[in-house]
Structures are given as structure tokens and as C-alpha cells.
Design a protein around this motif. Structure first.
Motif, PDB file in Angstrom:
ATOM      1  N   LEU A 166     -64.291   0.670  18.949  1.00 30.21           N
ATOM      2  CA  LEU A 166     -64.951   0.531  17.653  1.00 30.21           C
ATOM      3  C   LEU A 166     -64.005   0.864  16.506  1.00 30.21           C
ATOM      4  CD1 LEU A 166     -68.390   2.135  18.578  1.00 30.21           C
ATOM      5  CD2 LEU A 166     -67.955  -0.281  18.076  1.00 30.21           C
ATOM      6  N   ALA A 167     -63.133   1.842  16.730  1.00 26.38           N
ATOM      7  CA  ALA A 167     -62.182   2.219  15.680  1.00 26.38           C
ATOM      8  C   ALA A 167     -61.154   1.122  15.440  1.00 26.38           C
ATOM      9  CB  ALA A 167     -61.481   3.527  16.057  1.00 26.38           C
ATOM     10  N   GLU A 168     -60.908   0.278  16.455  1.00 22.25           N
ATOM     11  CA  GLU A 168     -59.907  -0.777  16.333  1.00 22.25           C
ATOM     12  C   GLU A 168     -60.486  -2.073  15.785  1.00 22.25           C
ATOM     13  OE1 GLU A 168     -56.562  -1.015  16.869  1.00 22.25           O
ATOM     14  OE2 GLU A 168     -56.570   1.172  16.994  1.00 22.25           O
ATOM     15  N   LEU A 169     -61.798  -2.155  15.675  1.00 22.69           N
ATOM     16  CA  LEU A 169     -62.417  -3.374  15.161  1.00 22.69           C
ATOM     17  C   LEU A 169     -62.411  -3.370  13.636  1.00 22.69           C
ATOM     18  CD1 LEU A 169     -65.437  -3.640  17.622  1.00 22.69           C
ATOM     19  CD2 LEU A 169     -63.333  -5.002  17.627  1.00 22.69           C
ATOM     20  N   PRO A 170     -62.339  -4.541  12.982  1.00 20.19           N
ATOM     21  CA  PRO A 170     -62.326  -5.863  13.614  1.00 20.19           C
ATOM     22  C   PRO A 170     -61.000  -6.155  14.296  1.00 20.19           C
ATOM     23  CG  PRO A 170     -61.972  -6.093  11.274  1.00 20.19           C
ATOM     24  CD  PRO A 170     -62.265  -4.634  11.518  1.00 20.19           C
ATOM     25  N   GLY A 171     -61.076  -7.044  15.253  1.00 20.61           N
ATOM     26  CA  GLY A 171     -59.888  -7.390  16.003  1.00 20.61           C
ATOM     27  C   GLY A 171     -58.937  -8.252  15.200  1.00 20.61           C
ATOM     28  N   GLN A 172     -57.904  -8.711  15.852  1.00 19.39           N
ATOM     29  CA  GLN A 172     -56.859  -9.496  15.196  1.00 19.39           C
ATOM     30  C   GLN A 172     -56.829 -10.922  15.738  1.00 19.39           C
ATOM     31  OE1 GLN A 172     -53.147  -7.361  15.517  1.00 19.39           O
ATOM     32  NE2 GLN A 172     -54.080  -5.418  14.931  1.00 19.39           N
ATOM     33  N   PHE A 179     -57.152  -8.214  23.592  1.00 18.82           N
ATOM     34  CA  PHE A 179     -57.601  -7.086  22.768  1.00 18.82           C
ATOM     35  C   PHE A 179     -57.812  -5.854  23.641  1.00 18.82           C
ATOM     36  CE2 PHE A 179     -61.263  -4.632  21.197  1.00 18.82           C
ATOM     37  CZ  PHE A 179     -60.774  -4.207  19.969  1.00 18.82           C
ATOM     38  N   ALA A 180     -58.477  -6.027  24.788  1.00 20.88           N
ATOM     39  CA  ALA A 180     -58.744  -4.898  25.683  1.00 20.88           C
ATOM     40  C   ALA A 180     -57.448  -4.274  26.180  1.00 20.88           C
ATOM     41  CB  ALA A 180     -59.601  -5.364  26.863  1.00 20.88           C
ATOM     42  N   ALA A 181     -56.491  -5.109  26.537  1.00 23.73           N
ATOM     43  CA  ALA A 181     -55.218  -4.591  27.033  1.00 23.73           C
ATOM     44  C   ALA A 181     -54.491  -3.799  25.951  1.00 23.73           C
ATOM     45  CB  ALA A 181     -54.348  -5.735  27.528  1.00 23.73           C
ATOM     46  N   ARG A 182     -54.545  -4.286  24.708  1.00 23.82           N
ATOM     47  CA  ARG A 182     -53.845  -3.604  23.615  1.00 23.82           C
ATOM     48  C   ARG A 182     -54.493  -2.268  23.280  1.00 23.82           C
ATOM     49  NH1 ARG A 182     -54.632  -3.417  18.149  1.00 23.82           N
ATOM     50  NH2 ARG A 182     -56.166  -5.111  18.150  1.00 23.82           N
ATOM     51  N   ASN A 185     -54.899   0.655  26.850  1.00 19.11           N
ATOM     52  CA  ASN A 185     -53.765   0.969  27.727  1.00 19.11           C
ATOM     53  C   ASN A 185     -53.581  -0.025  28.862  1.00 19.11           C
ATOM     54  OD1 ASN A 185     -53.151   3.375  26.265  1.00 19.11           O
ATOM     55  ND2 ASN A 185     -54.827   4.400  27.335  1.00 19.11           N
ATOM     56  N   GLY A 186     -53.669  -1.292  28.524  1.00 20.50           N
ATOM     57  CA  GLY A 186     -53.376  -2.318  29.510  1.00 20.50           C
ATOM     58  C   GLY A 186     -54.517  -2.716  30.418  1.00 20.50           C
ATOM     59  N   HIS A 187     -55.700  -2.162  30.208  1.00 22.10           N
ATOM     60  CA  HIS A 187     -56.847  -2.495  31.065  1.00 22.10           C
ATOM     61  C   HIS A 187     -57.470  -3.818  30.599  1.00 22.10           C
ATOM     62  CE1 HIS A 187     -57.434   1.990  32.315  1.00 22.10           C
ATOM     63  NE2 HIS A 187     -56.283   1.473  32.700  1.00 22.10           N
ATOM     64  N   ASP A 192     -64.720  -6.929  30.049  1.00 25.29           N
ATOM     65  CA  ASP A 192     -65.316  -8.140  30.624  1.00 25.29           C
ATOM     66  C   ASP A 192     -66.831  -8.076  30.532  1.00 25.29           C
ATOM     67  OD1 ASP A 192     -62.822  -9.039  31.173  1.00 25.29           O
ATOM     68  OD2 ASP A 192     -62.990  -8.944  33.359  1.00 25.29           O
ATOM     69  N   ASP A 193     -67.433  -9.246  30.470  1.00 22.61           N
ATOM     70  CA  ASP A 193     -68.887  -9.335  30.345  1.00 22.61           C
ATOM     71  C   ASP A 193     -69.573  -8.580  31.484  1.00 22.61           C
ATOM     72  OD1 ASP A 193     -71.070 -10.152  28.933  1.00 22.61           O
ATOM     73  OD2 ASP A 193     -71.225 -12.111  29.895  1.00 22.61           O
ATOM     74  N   GLY A 194     -70.492  -7.685  31.128  1.00 23.59           N
ATOM     75  CA  GLY A 194     -71.271  -6.963  32.120  1.00 23.59           C
ATOM     76  C   GLY A 194     -70.724  -5.605  32.494  1.00 23.59           C
TER      77      GLY A 194
END
Length: 432
Positions: A166-172, A179-182, A185-187, A192-194
Motif C-alpha cells: 500500500l505504501a508503494e502504490l500507485p504503481g509505475q 510490481f510484486a517482485a520489486r 523482495n523478488g516474490h 497472484d490472484d487468490g
């Protein structure tokens, strides 16, 4: 020894510790283990049901002259005395040795309750939640839903990740896995949905935007896109007027040309992300850039001031990726951002979002400004769901009490007066 007959007990001192290890006494020690592990005071304990051989063993231990009932209630002090005489040890020592380490279920429950209370207190007081009070409702819903997987540690980990997102939103304008990886920590697949984390974040976004939680995959994608994730660099745009930066970068030249023509520049996220050389005017004080929620305010300002319009950014409602990136760019270049929006529930949430994401300061958004605006208009629409305004603790209460929204357009004259003062300061010769 039988139920009908009496028996003379062997002297306890002669029994030795082998008496305590008799298989027939194991149910007694197991019952005592359960009671003593409760963490609560124990004075009496109900045993059984005991068969005849077990009753005989208990009678021998306690020195009884008759068999006890199948389900006897025995004072713990009586058992303690017998055990001490036989072994010189306490009941707790014997039970721990014969059955296993004693627990403290009451203490464990208190520890878990303290852990849960600490978790929810931490969430409610988190800087991201405090900066955007609309998220307090999300925090409350998380508490009502309870621990994820029954684990406070797992819940805290997921909530920490959700708050990081939430702190990183809005995304780029990145794909969701990128976005998740950035951010995490690479996850790559964490959002992913769900997944539990994705569900937490989407519930927070729905609360923030005051929409129903998404039910379908299409609704979830739309909500991510609204938050700047999986958006594209061309459709995400922001309006800017009156900025005269120095520099030969594309962004500087484009905004300067539009400002000189008295026109607004519609900047794409791609242009904002790659501004090139851009320098703001360097005076004794930072350049003030006003930010408004509604395009009509920008249009009125350009119509009135033309090429001398003070710098003005328009978020067009909830700021998208381009708007947030532009405001951050201006802040990084030394600008002093001042934000104004609608006096309604969503307007307050947008203002809190802008202030938290960009470092802007409120501009005529205090309770005094609201009351002044309301006094000029007898009637108006209701404000909808009103959440706290971090910059003025009295504002939300006043809006709930008056129960009236004030659109930004209704105070346009006041805003234009402020901009006129800025315009005179920037171009004193034009107003001589």
C-alpha cells in the motif's frame, strides 16, 4: 483389598518410588497433569472412572482403609502429602517425570491474547493507516476476521507485506508480477490472484476507494489498474499548467511551451518517468505548485491568467500513477506542493492520499475553510462516508455534523484569489 473388605495400608515410607510408577496409577497422574497444566489454582481433583485395580492402587497410595469410588474427588493436598512421604518430591515433579512437562494453558491463553491485542494495536497505529484514516476501517475488518491461519506471527507477516504494498502504490505501470517482485523482495507471485496477501491488499483498496470488494477476476484487475498496477504508460496522464521550467529535456520543453501559450499540458506517465533535464526556478523560497482535484479549476485558472498562470497540477479525482509521479518529481526538484480538493468523504480520502504519497501540504482544507464554504451555501449534497483528516482532526467531525458536501468548484473564487496573489508575485511588472 475389595470393596466390601477393608485393608490395612502398607506404610508409605516402605513403598518407595516404585509405588508411584505402578501402571494402575497412570490415569491418576494423567488427570493431574491436565489439571495442573491449566494454569489455574487446583485444590481438588476428580479422578476416573477408575477400574478396581486402579482404585486399589489409589487406596494404597493414600493409605485408605477402603476402596474409593470409581470417580473419587480427592484433595490435592492429600495427594501431595502421600507423594511427599513416598518420594520426597512434589506432585508437580512426579507428574512431570511420569507424564511429561507441565503446561500453563491459562498463561498461554493470556500470552496469545496479549499477542493478538498487540498485533491489532500495531496495525491500527501503523504510519500508513494513520496517514490515510480511511484504512482504519480496513484495519478493523482485519481484526474482525481474526488471525490468518490461526497464527499471530503469520498474520503480522502478511499485514506487514500488505502495508508495504500500500505504501508503494500507485504503481509505475508495471505488470503485477513485476510490481510484486520489486516491492516484496523478488516474490513474483506474492500478489497472484487468490493469495492471502492479494486479498488483503484488494480489501484495503476497496475500503480506500469506498467500493465493494471485487468479486470477479475482471473486478480485481480493474482495481489493481486503478491503483496504478498493470496500467500502461500512455493512458495514465496528468494535467499541468503554468510551469516554466528550465532545461532541454522533453518534459521541460513541453510544459514550458504549453505554459507560454496559456494552455494545459496533458503529460503521460512515460514522459513523467523520463523527464530529461528539468530545473525549476530557483528563488529565495521554493517554487509553490498548487494541486487541485478537478479539471474545471485548472481551466478557470488558465482562462483568467493565461501565460501567467501559476504552476497548477490537476489530479482529476484519485491521482493515478502519472499524477503521483509528477508531484514527486516536482518535490524532488524543490517545489512546495499545496493541495486542495472537494469537501466530501471521497475528497478527504483523496487529500490524505495525496499528502501521504507526495509530501504536499493542505491548501484551504481546514475546518475553518469548510465552515466558511458551508456558510455561503444553504444547501448541498451529503458528503457520504467521511473518514479522518490527519492534517485537521476537527474537520471530519464538522463535516459529519453539518452533513453537507462542498464541491471544489463552489470555492473557485477563493482559490483563484490565492493564485492571483502568486501570479502578481511572479510577474509584478504585469500588474503595475
Amino acid at each position: 483389598m475389595t470393596t466390601e473388605d477393608t485393608a490395612t495400608a502398607t506404610a508409605p515410607a516402605a513403598l518407595g518410588t516404585t509405588t508411584l510408577r505402578r501402571p494402575e496409577l497412570l490415569p491418576v497422574w494423567q488427570t493431574l497433569h491436565g489439571r495442573l497444566s491449566s494454569g489455574r489454582p487446583v485444590t481438588r481433583v476428580r479422578l476416573g472412572p477408575l477400574d478396581e485395580s486402579q482404585r486399589e492402587a489409589l487406596a494404597d497410595l493414600l493409605g485408605l482403609d477402603r476402596l474409593p469410588d470409581a470417580r473419587p474427588v480427592v484433595a490435592l493436598a492429600r495427594i501431595e502429602e502421600a507423594v511427599s512421604e513416598v518420594s520426597g518430591r512434589t506432585v508437580r515433579d512426579v507428574v512431570a517425570a511420569l507424564v511429561g512437562p507441565l503446561g500453563d494453558r491459562a498463561g498461554e491463553r493470556r500470552r496469545q491474547e496479549d499477542e493478538r491485542t498487540g498485533l491489532w494495536t500495531w496495525l491500527a497505529g501503523h504510519t500508513t493507516v494513520r496517514a490515510q484514516p480511511a484504512l482504519a476501517d480496513w484495519a478493523a475488518s482485519c481484526r474482525a476476521a481474526g488471525l490468518i491461519g490461526g497464527s499471530a506471527d503469520r498474520t503480522r507477516t502478511l499485514l506487514t507485506d500488505a502495508l508495504t504494498v500500500l505504501a508503494e502504490l500507485p504503481g509505475q505501470a508495471e505488470p503485477l508480477p513485476v510490481f510484486a517482485a520489486r516491492v516484496l523482495n523478488g516474490h513474483t507471485h506474492a500478489l497472484d490472484d487468490g493469495t492471502p496477501l492479494s486479498t488483503l491488499v484488494l480489501r484495503a483498496l476497496a475500503t480506500l476507494y469506498d467500493t465493494a470488494p471485487p468479486q470477479s477476476a475482471a473486478e480485481r484487475r480493474a482495481l489493481w489498474s486503478r491503483a496504478g498496477v498493470a496500467d500502461d504508460e500512455l493512458s495514465s496522464t496528468v494535467l499541468l499548467g503554468g510551469l516554466h521550467p528550465a532545461g532541454d529535456g522533453l518534459l521541460a520543453r513541453l510544459t514550458r511551451l504549453c505554459a507560454e501559450a496559456g494552455q494545459a499540458a496533458a503529460l503521460t506517465l512515460a514522459q513523467v518517468r523520463s523527464p530529461g533535464e528539468l530545473t525549476l526556478p530557483a528563488d529565495a523560497t521554493p517554487l509553490v505548485v498548487h494541486v487541485v482535484e478537478n479539471p474545471s479549476i485548472l481551466a478557470l485558472a488558465l482562462r483568467r491568467f493565461g501565460p501567467h498562470c501559476p504552476p497548477l497540477v490537476c489530479t482529476s479525482g484519485w491521482p493515478n500513477s502519472a499524477a503521483v509521479q509528477l508531484m514527486r518529481l516536482l518535490t524532488d526538484r524543490g517545489a512546495d506542493l499545496r493541495y486542495h480538493g472537494d469537501f466530501d468523504g471521497e475528497g478527504i480520502r483523496i487529500a490524505a492520499y495525496v499528502l501521504e504519497k507526495t509530501g504536499a501540504r493542505p491548501w484551504r482544507m481546514t475546518v475553518t475553510d469548510y465552515r466558511s464554504a458551508v456558510a455561503r451555501h444553504a444547501r448541498g449534497p451529503r458528503p457520504g462516508r467521511v473518514t479522518g483528516a490527519p492534517w485537521d482532526p476537527e474537520l471530519a467531525d464538522a463535516m459529519r455534523e453539518r452533513d453537507m458536501a462542498v464541491a471544489e468548484e463552489l470555492v473557485a473564487d477563493t482559490l483563484l484569489k490565492d493564485l492571483a496573489a502568486e501570479s502578481r508575485e511572479d510577474h509584478p511588472s504585469d500588474h503595475a
